[in-house]
Scaffold this motif. Structure first.
Motif, PDB file in Angstrom:
ATOM      1  N   LEU A 101       0.832  -1.198   0.000  1.00 41.39           N
ATOM      2  CA  LEU A 101       0.000   0.000   0.000  1.00 41.39           C
ATOM      3  C   LEU A 101       0.873   1.257   0.000  1.00 41.39           C
ATOM      4  CD1 LEU A 101      -2.799   1.315   0.176  1.00 41.39           C
ATOM      5  CD2 LEU A 101      -2.634   1.090   2.671  1.00 41.39           C
ATOM      6  N   THR A 102       1.943   1.245   0.783  1.00 40.59           N
ATOM      7  CA  THR A 102       2.882   2.369   0.820  1.00 40.59           C
ATOM      8  C   THR A 102       3.528   2.567  -0.547  1.00 40.59           C
ATOM      9  OG1 THR A 102       3.322   1.955   3.155  1.00 40.59           O
ATOM     10  CG2 THR A 102       4.946   3.265   1.961  1.00 40.59           C
ATOM     11  N   ASN A 103       3.968   1.486  -1.161  1.00 42.51           N
ATOM     12  CA  ASN A 103       4.582   1.574  -2.493  1.00 42.51           C
ATOM     13  C   ASN A 103       3.593   2.124  -3.519  1.00 42.51           C
ATOM     14  OD1 ASN A 103       6.929   0.508  -1.427  1.00 42.51           O
ATOM     15  ND2 ASN A 103       6.504  -1.568  -2.123  1.00 42.51           N
ATOM     16  N   TRP A 104       2.349   1.657  -3.439  1.00 44.52           N
ATOM     17  CA  TRP A 104       1.315   2.151  -4.344  1.00 44.52           C
ATOM     18  C   TRP A 104       1.129   3.658  -4.160  1.00 44.52           C
ATOM     19  CZ3 TRP A 104      -3.191   4.816  -3.849  1.00 44.52           C
ATOM     20  CH2 TRP A 104      -4.033   4.857  -4.972  1.00 44.52           C
ATOM     21  N   ALA A 105       1.059   4.096  -2.907  1.00 45.43           N
ATOM     22  CA  ALA A 105       0.875   5.523  -2.624  1.00 45.43           C
ATOM     23  C   ALA A 105       2.047   6.345  -3.165  1.00 45.43           C
ATOM     24  CB  ALA A 105       0.712   5.747  -1.122  1.00 45.43           C
ATOM     25  N   LEU A 106       3.256   5.852  -2.983  1.00 41.92           N
ATOM     26  CA  LEU A 106       4.428   6.571  -3.488  1.00 41.92           C
ATOM     27  C   LEU A 106       4.407   6.664  -5.019  1.00 41.92           C
ATOM     28  CD1 LEU A 106       7.165   5.070  -1.146  1.00 41.92           C
ATOM     29  CD2 LEU A 106       6.326   7.435  -1.137  1.00 41.92           C
ATOM     30  N   HIS A 108       1.768   6.606  -7.001  1.00 40.84           N
ATOM     31  CA  HIS A 108       0.617   7.324  -7.535  1.00 40.84           C
ATOM     32  C   HIS A 108       0.383   8.713  -6.930  1.00 40.84           C
ATOM     33  CE1 HIS A 108      -0.633   4.003 -10.040  1.00 40.84           C
ATOM     34  NE2 HIS A 108      -0.384   3.198  -9.027  1.00 40.84           N
ATOM     35  N   MET A 109       1.175   9.100  -5.952  1.00 39.26           N
ATOM     36  CA  MET A 109       0.929  10.380  -5.282  1.00 39.26           C
ATOM     37  C   MET A 109       0.954  11.576  -6.238  1.00 39.26           C
ATOM     38  SD  MET A 109      -0.065  11.062  -2.369  1.00 39.26           S
ATOM     39  CE  MET A 109      -0.737  12.629  -1.919  1.00 39.26           C
ATOM     40  N   PRO A 110       1.902  11.683  -7.162  1.00 34.87           N
ATOM     41  CA  PRO A 110       1.859  12.831  -8.085  1.00 34.87           C
ATOM     42  C   PRO A 110       0.555  12.894  -8.883  1.00 34.87           C
ATOM     43  CG  PRO A 110       4.003  11.763  -8.208  1.00 34.87           C
ATOM     44  CD  PRO A 110       3.110  10.871  -7.377  1.00 34.87           C
ATOM     45  N   THR A 111       0.066  11.748  -9.337  1.00 35.36           N
ATOM     46  CA  THR A 111      -1.186  11.714 -10.094  1.00 35.36           C
ATOM     47  C   THR A 111      -2.361  12.074  -9.204  1.00 35.36           C
ATOM     48  OG1 THR A 111      -0.249   9.993 -11.494  1.00 35.36           O
ATOM     49  CG2 THR A 111      -2.636  10.264 -11.565  1.00 35.36           C
ATOM     50  N   ILE A 112      -2.361  11.587  -7.989  1.00 37.87           N
ATOM     51  CA  ILE A 112      -3.443  11.897  -7.048  1.00 37.87           C
ATOM     52  C   ILE A 112      -3.478  13.400  -6.773  1.00 37.87           C
ATOM     53  CG2 ILE A 112      -4.201  11.607  -4.646  1.00 37.87           C
ATOM     54  CD1 ILE A 112      -3.149   8.678  -4.878  1.00 37.87           C
ATOM     55  N   ILE A 113      -2.315  13.986  -6.533  1.00 35.67           N
ATOM     56  CA  ILE A 113      -2.248  15.433  -6.284  1.00 35.67           C
ATOM     57  C   ILE A 113      -2.765  16.203  -7.488  1.00 35.67           C
ATOM     58  CG2 ILE A 113      -0.659  17.374  -5.943  1.00 35.67           C
ATOM     59  CD1 ILE A 113       0.987  15.461  -4.127  1.00 35.67           C
TER      60      ILE A 113
END
Length: 123
Positions: A101-106, A108-113
């Motif tokens: 989950l942490t790896n996924w967040a890292l 995808h974070m630019p896209t989410i932002i």
């Protein structure tokens, strides 16, 4: 035969809602990750890793994690008492899932932002 909606109504009977509710605060996963990385820690050592958490919230989150069997609390009969926290075997078994989950967040974070910014501009 039970309807699919009935399966998710009661948090006590629904494994997904029950387990996820325990991680519903922003601190539980972070505490588990720190204990995995650092090993056995005393309360104040753990608090230094998360300077913006209050003692009360850290204490209550540790109690929830302990109640679920993910964290072990050991009290040593010393003066003053020494208390240490560490992951249990079950806690360690959860870590690959949290790490993914942490790896996924890292990833995808630019896209989410970017999506959040676009959304805010559209409302």
């Amino acid at each position: 035969m039970a309807r699919i909606e009935d399966k998710f109504l009661n948090i006590e009977l629904c494994p997904i809602r029950n387990v996820i509710a325990r991680f519903g605060n922003k601190w539980a996963l972070l505490i588990l990750l720190i204990l995995k990385e650092e090993g056995c820690l005393r309360f104040n050592q753990l608090r230094k890793f998360i300077p913006d958490i209050s003692s009360k919230v850290l204490s209550s989150t540790l109690q929830v994690l302990e109640a679920d069997g993910l964290v072990k609390r050991t009290v040593y009969p010393e003066v003053p008492p020494r208390v240490e926290y560490e992951l249990t075997e079950m806690g360690f078994s959860l870590m690959p899932i949290i790490q993914e989950l942490t790896n996924w967040a890292l990833r995808h974070m630019p896209t989410i932002i970017s999506h959040r910014e676009q959304y805010e501009q559209s409302v």
